[in-house]
Design a protein around this motif. Structure first.
Motif, PDB file in Angstrom:
ATOM      1  N   PRO B   8       0.815  -1.224   0.000  1.00 52.25           N
ATOM      2  CA  PRO B   8       0.000   0.000   0.000  1.00 52.25           C
ATOM      3  C   PRO B   8       0.849   1.274   0.000  1.00 52.25           C
ATOM      4  CG  PRO B   8      -0.850  -1.582   1.590  1.00 52.25           C
ATOM      5  CD  PRO B   8       0.456  -2.131   1.106  1.00 52.25           C
ATOM      6  N   PHE B   9       2.043   1.209   0.598  1.00 47.27           N
ATOM      7  CA  PHE B   9       2.908   2.388   0.609  1.00 47.27           C
ATOM      8  C   PHE B   9       3.498   2.637  -0.787  1.00 47.27           C
ATOM      9  CE2 PHE B   9       2.686   1.089   5.015  1.00 47.27           C
ATOM     10  CZ  PHE B   9       2.566   2.288   5.688  1.00 47.27           C
ATOM     11  N   ILE B  10       3.828   1.527  -1.491  1.00 50.29           N
ATOM     12  CA  ILE B  10       4.369   1.658  -2.854  1.00 50.29           C
ATOM     13  C   ILE B  10       3.310   2.268  -3.771  1.00 50.29           C
ATOM     14  CG2 ILE B  10       5.184   0.357  -4.860  1.00 50.29           C
ATOM     15  CD1 ILE B  10       6.485  -1.632  -2.892  1.00 50.29           C
ATOM     16  N   THR B  11       2.097   1.732  -3.667  1.00 52.32           N
ATOM     17  CA  THR B  11       0.990   2.265  -4.482  1.00 52.32           C
ATOM     18  C   THR B  11       0.754   3.738  -4.161  1.00 52.32           C
ATOM     19  OG1 THR B  11      -0.019   0.085  -4.361  1.00 52.32           O
ATOM     20  CG2 THR B  11      -1.425   1.896  -5.101  1.00 52.32           C
ATOM     21  N   ALA B  12       0.754   4.057  -2.868  1.00 53.89           N
ATOM     22  CA  ALA B  12       0.494   5.439  -2.439  1.00 53.89           C
ATOM     23  C   ALA B  12       1.575   6.385  -2.951  1.00 53.89           C
ATOM     24  CB  ALA B  12       0.409   5.499  -0.908  1.00 53.89           C
ATOM     25  N   ALA B  13       2.825   5.934  -2.977  1.00 53.09           N
ATOM     26  CA  ALA B  13       3.905   6.788  -3.473  1.00 53.09           C
ATOM     27  C   ALA B  13       3.702   7.095  -4.953  1.00 53.09           C
ATOM     28  CB  ALA B  13       5.262   6.114  -3.241  1.00 53.09           C
ATOM     29  N   GLY B  14       3.342   6.067  -5.718  1.00 54.24           N
ATOM     30  CA  GLY B  14       3.091   6.281  -7.145  1.00 54.24           C
ATOM     31  C   GLY B  14       1.964   7.270  -7.376  1.00 54.24           C
ATOM     32  N   GLN B  15       0.887   7.130  -6.576  1.00 55.65           N
ATOM     33  CA  GLN B  15      -0.259   8.039  -6.727  1.00 55.65           C
ATOM     34  C   GLN B  15       0.108   9.470  -6.329  1.00 55.65           C
ATOM     35  OE1 GLN B  15      -3.067   5.935  -4.303  1.00 55.65           O
ATOM     36  NE2 GLN B  15      -3.977   4.830  -6.024  1.00 55.65           N
ATOM     37  N   ALA B  16       0.846   9.615  -5.224  1.00 61.21           N
ATOM     38  CA  ALA B  16       1.206  10.959  -4.764  1.00 61.21           C
ATOM     39  C   ALA B  16       2.076  11.670  -5.800  1.00 61.21           C
ATOM     40  CB  ALA B  16       1.931  10.880  -3.418  1.00 61.21           C
ATOM     41  N   PHE B  17       3.059  10.950  -6.340  1.00 60.20           N
ATOM     42  CA  PHE B  17       3.936  11.576  -7.333  1.00 60.20           C
ATOM     43  C   PHE B  17       3.169  11.901  -8.613  1.00 60.20           C
ATOM     44  CE2 PHE B  17       8.503  11.774  -6.354  1.00 60.20           C
ATOM     45  CZ  PHE B  17       8.455  11.348  -5.044  1.00 60.20           C
ATOM     46  N   SER B  18       2.254  11.008  -8.970  1.00 60.85           N
ATOM     47  CA  SER B  18       1.517  11.221 -10.208  1.00 60.85           C
ATOM     48  C   SER B  18       0.545  12.399 -10.089  1.00 60.85           C
ATOM     49  CB  SER B  18       0.809   9.918 -10.559  1.00 60.85           C
ATOM     50  OG  SER B  18      -0.196  10.132 -11.488  1.00 60.85           O
ATOM     51  N   THR B  19      -0.223  12.430  -8.996  1.00 60.09           N
ATOM     52  CA  THR B  19      -1.259  13.472  -8.896  1.00 60.09           C
ATOM     53  C   THR B  19      -0.675  14.819  -8.470  1.00 60.09           C
ATOM     54  OG1 THR B  19      -1.785  12.810  -6.637  1.00 60.09           O
ATOM     55  CG2 THR B  19      -3.119  11.851  -8.363  1.00 60.09           C
ATOM     56  N   MET B  20       0.282  14.806  -7.540  1.00 61.03           N
ATOM     57  CA  MET B  20       0.797  16.082  -7.024  1.00 61.03           C
ATOM     58  C   MET B  20       1.866  16.680  -7.929  1.00 61.03           C
ATOM     59  SD  MET B  20      -0.827  16.742  -4.287  1.00 61.03           S
ATOM     60  CE  MET B  20       0.168  18.036  -3.515  1.00 61.03           C
ATOM     61  N   LEU B  21       2.661  15.806  -8.555  1.00 59.60           N
ATOM     62  CA  LEU B  21       3.862  16.286  -9.240  1.00 59.60           C
ATOM     63  C   LEU B  21       3.847  15.983 -10.740  1.00 59.60           C
ATOM     64  CD1 LEU B  21       6.443  14.962  -6.609  1.00 59.60           C
ATOM     65  CD2 LEU B  21       5.421  17.241  -6.715  1.00 59.60           C
ATOM     66  N   ASP B  22       2.844  15.225 -11.209  1.00 59.35           N
ATOM     67  CA  ASP B  22       2.821  14.774 -12.591  1.00 59.35           C
ATOM     68  C   ASP B  22       4.157  14.115 -12.954  1.00 59.35           C
ATOM     69  OD1 ASP B  22       1.705  14.261 -15.022  1.00 59.35           O
ATOM     70  OD2 ASP B  22       2.159  16.242 -15.872  1.00 59.35           O
ATOM     71  N   CYS B  23       4.646  13.303 -12.038  1.00 54.21           N
ATOM     72  CA  CYS B  23       5.968  12.684 -12.173  1.00 54.21           C
ATOM     73  C   CYS B  23       5.818  11.178 -12.004  1.00 54.21           C
ATOM     74  CB  CYS B  23       6.889  13.275 -11.093  1.00 54.21           C
ATOM     75  SG  CYS B  23       8.515  12.500 -10.981  1.00 54.21           S
ATOM     76  N   GLN B  24       6.284  10.431 -12.996  1.00 50.58           N
ATOM     77  CA  GLN B  24       6.205   8.972 -12.908  1.00 50.58           C
ATOM     78  C   GLN B  24       7.398   8.425 -12.124  1.00 50.58           C
ATOM     79  OE1 GLN B  24       3.329   7.686 -13.884  1.00 50.58           O
ATOM     80  NE2 GLN B  24       2.919   9.828 -14.400  1.00 50.58           N
ATOM     81  N   ILE B  25       7.139   7.435 -11.288  1.00 51.85           N
ATOM     82  CA  ILE B  25       8.236   6.821 -10.539  1.00 51.85           C
ATOM     83  C   ILE B  25       8.480   5.416 -11.062  1.00 51.85           C
ATOM     84  CG2 ILE B  25       7.677   8.219  -8.513  1.00 51.85           C
ATOM     85  CD1 ILE B  25       6.536   5.777  -7.159  1.00 51.85           C
ATOM     86  N   ARG B  26       9.742   5.008 -11.019  1.00 48.94           N
ATOM     87  CA  ARG B  26      10.121   3.667 -11.484  1.00 48.94           C
ATOM     88  C   ARG B  26      10.764   2.915 -10.325  1.00 48.94           C
ATOM     89  NH1 ARG B  26      11.682   7.473 -15.095  1.00 48.94           N
ATOM     90  NH2 ARG B  26      13.886   7.466 -14.476  1.00 48.94           N
ATOM     91  N   ARG B  27      10.144   1.777  -9.988  1.00 51.42           N
ATOM     92  CA  ARG B  27      10.683   0.982  -8.884  1.00 51.42           C
ATOM     93  C   ARG B  27      11.947   0.287  -9.333  1.00 51.42           C
ATOM     94  NH1 ARG B  27       6.933  -3.542  -6.251  1.00 51.42           N
ATOM     95  NH2 ARG B  27       8.666  -5.007  -6.377  1.00 51.42           N
ATOM     96  N   GLU B  28      13.003   0.421  -8.570  1.00 52.81           N
ATOM     97  CA  GLU B  28      14.280  -0.165  -8.993  1.00 52.81           C
ATOM     98  C   GLU B  28      14.657  -1.393  -8.183  1.00 52.81           C
ATOM     99  OE1 GLU B  28      17.338   2.797  -9.796  1.00 52.81           O
ATOM    100  OE2 GLU B  28      16.290   2.635 -11.719  1.00 52.81           O
ATOM    101  N   GLY B  29      14.405  -1.389  -6.889  1.00 51.51           N
ATOM    102  CA  GLY B  29      14.820  -2.541  -6.089  1.00 51.51           C
ATOM    103  C   GLY B  29      14.040  -2.599  -4.804  1.00 51.51           C
ATOM    104  N   GLY B  70       9.244  22.770  -5.886  1.00 51.22           N
ATOM    105  CA  GLY B  70       9.005  23.793  -6.903  1.00 51.22           C
ATOM    106  C   GLY B  70       7.738  23.524  -7.691  1.00 51.22           C
ATOM    107  N   THR B  71       7.486  22.260  -7.996  1.00 47.37           N
ATOM    108  CA  THR B  71       6.290  21.894  -8.753  1.00 47.37           C
ATOM    109  C   THR B  71       5.033  22.086  -7.905  1.00 47.37           C
ATOM    110  OG1 THR B  71       7.605  20.271  -9.964  1.00 47.37           O
ATOM    111  CG2 THR B  71       5.203  20.018 -10.068  1.00 47.37           C
ATOM    112  N   PHE B 136      13.555   3.913  -5.756  1.00 48.76           N
ATOM    113  CA  PHE B 136      12.850   4.400  -6.938  1.00 48.76           C
ATOM    114  C   PHE B 136      13.729   5.383  -7.705  1.00 48.76           C
ATOM    115  CE2 PHE B 136       9.468   3.369  -3.935  1.00 48.76           C
ATOM    116  CZ  PHE B 136       8.529   2.719  -4.722  1.00 48.76           C
ATOM    117  N   ALA B 137      13.498   5.439  -8.998  1.00 53.57           N
ATOM    118  CA  ALA B 137      14.109   6.474  -9.823  1.00 53.57           C
ATOM    119  C   ALA B 137      13.007   7.354 -10.390  1.00 53.57           C
ATOM    120  CB  ALA B 137      14.897   5.836 -10.964  1.00 53.57           C
ATOM    121  N   THR B 138      13.332   8.623 -10.582  1.00 48.03           N
ATOM    122  CA  THR B 138      12.437   9.532 -11.297  1.00 48.03           C
ATOM    123  C   THR B 138      13.320  10.369 -12.222  1.00 48.03           C
ATOM    124  OG1 THR B 138      12.588  11.526  -9.927  1.00 48.03           O
ATOM    125  CG2 THR B 138      11.131   9.791  -9.122  1.00 48.03           C
ATOM    126  N   ASP B 139      12.701  11.123 -13.102  1.00 46.44           N
ATOM    127  CA  ASP B 139      13.503  11.974 -13.990  1.00 46.44           C
ATOM    128  C   ASP B 139      14.187  13.095 -13.218  1.00 46.44           C
ATOM    129  OD1 ASP B 139      12.742  10.411 -16.062  1.00 46.44           O
ATOM    130  OD2 ASP B 139      11.228  11.785 -16.861  1.00 46.44           O
TER     131      ASP B 139
END
Lengths: 158, 158
Positions: B8-29, B70-71, B136-139
């Protein structure tokens, strides 16, 4: 933050040091925490939630953390290892637990302790909170107690 | 720690970055956290309590924290100031809040976010906890999500 919230934490710190470590603490100062000021080297952090939400931070000089862990575990430590980390966390836990019992009306529950290490680290509170910082001296070195606690808005009845 | 608590924390992180920052996250390990490994420069820490107790830590590289703040605040930051601290705390708060809703059976309540700064700081968990660390990685730079959560013993009925 209501100033009266901090007193149970001060009392609890004195009791924890006295009963666990046979160490008397001397209160030196009380101030609003300047958010950018560094803590000591080793900080025990516990989250509080219930009718108020916040955090208590116990920040120890390295000398005090080593001596406190050594006293609790009846051995001698010369560097910060897992035992010392656990001892700092346990002291923070005792302070939070005893203060929680005194602040019954807030129905607080407490998180597990985390311990932050790293010279120059700073534990910051949200800008909406005005944490109170109390500095203490002991014969083993200084520590600070920081408490930030804000009432939680009650849910509106349906 | 039960591995299913971390999803649930992984899902929540993806949602927070997507909705608040319009930023996709990539799980690395995904790994058990080595307790002595340093986090990134800026860590948002939130205590969890209820039928389980623990902590969630979101640790950001400085570049990611500056860009995220900043975003969110539609301005540009070149150094870590109070706005950036609050933005990191708010992201941690969103992740904890959304995960809490998914983990209904644990009846979690969450503390206020604290944000730790300082190069080389380490957020340590009690040795009784085996926190899970997800990178996670992001741009805009990397971040890690650390979750340590242990069931609380039920009080024995009188």
């Amino acid at each position: 933050m209501k100033a009266e919230y901090v007193n149970p934490f001060i009392t609890a710190a004195g009791q924890a040091f006295s009963t666990m470590l046979d160490c008397q603490i001397r209160r030196e100062g009380l101030s609003l925490k300047d958010n950018a000021s560094p803590s000591h080297e080793i900080s025990g952090v516990i989250g509080l939630s219930g009718r108020a939400a916040g955090t208590v931070v116990l920040s120890f000089s390295e000398s005090l953390a080593l001596k406190a862990a050594g006293t609790m575990l009846m051995t001698e430590y010369t560097e910060v290892n897992g035992d010392v980390i656990d001892a700092v966390g346990e002291l923070a836990n005792m302070v939070a637990g005893a203060a929680k019992a005194q602040l019954e009306e807030l129905q607080l529950s407490i998180s597990l302790p985390n311990v932050i290490t790293g010279k120059g680290h700073v534990v910051r509170f949200p800008s909406s909170v005005n944490p109170i910082c109390v500095t203490f001296a002991t014969d083993w070195g200084p520590f600070t107690l920081e408490v930030g606690l804000e009432p939680v808005a009650e849910p509106v009845p349906a």
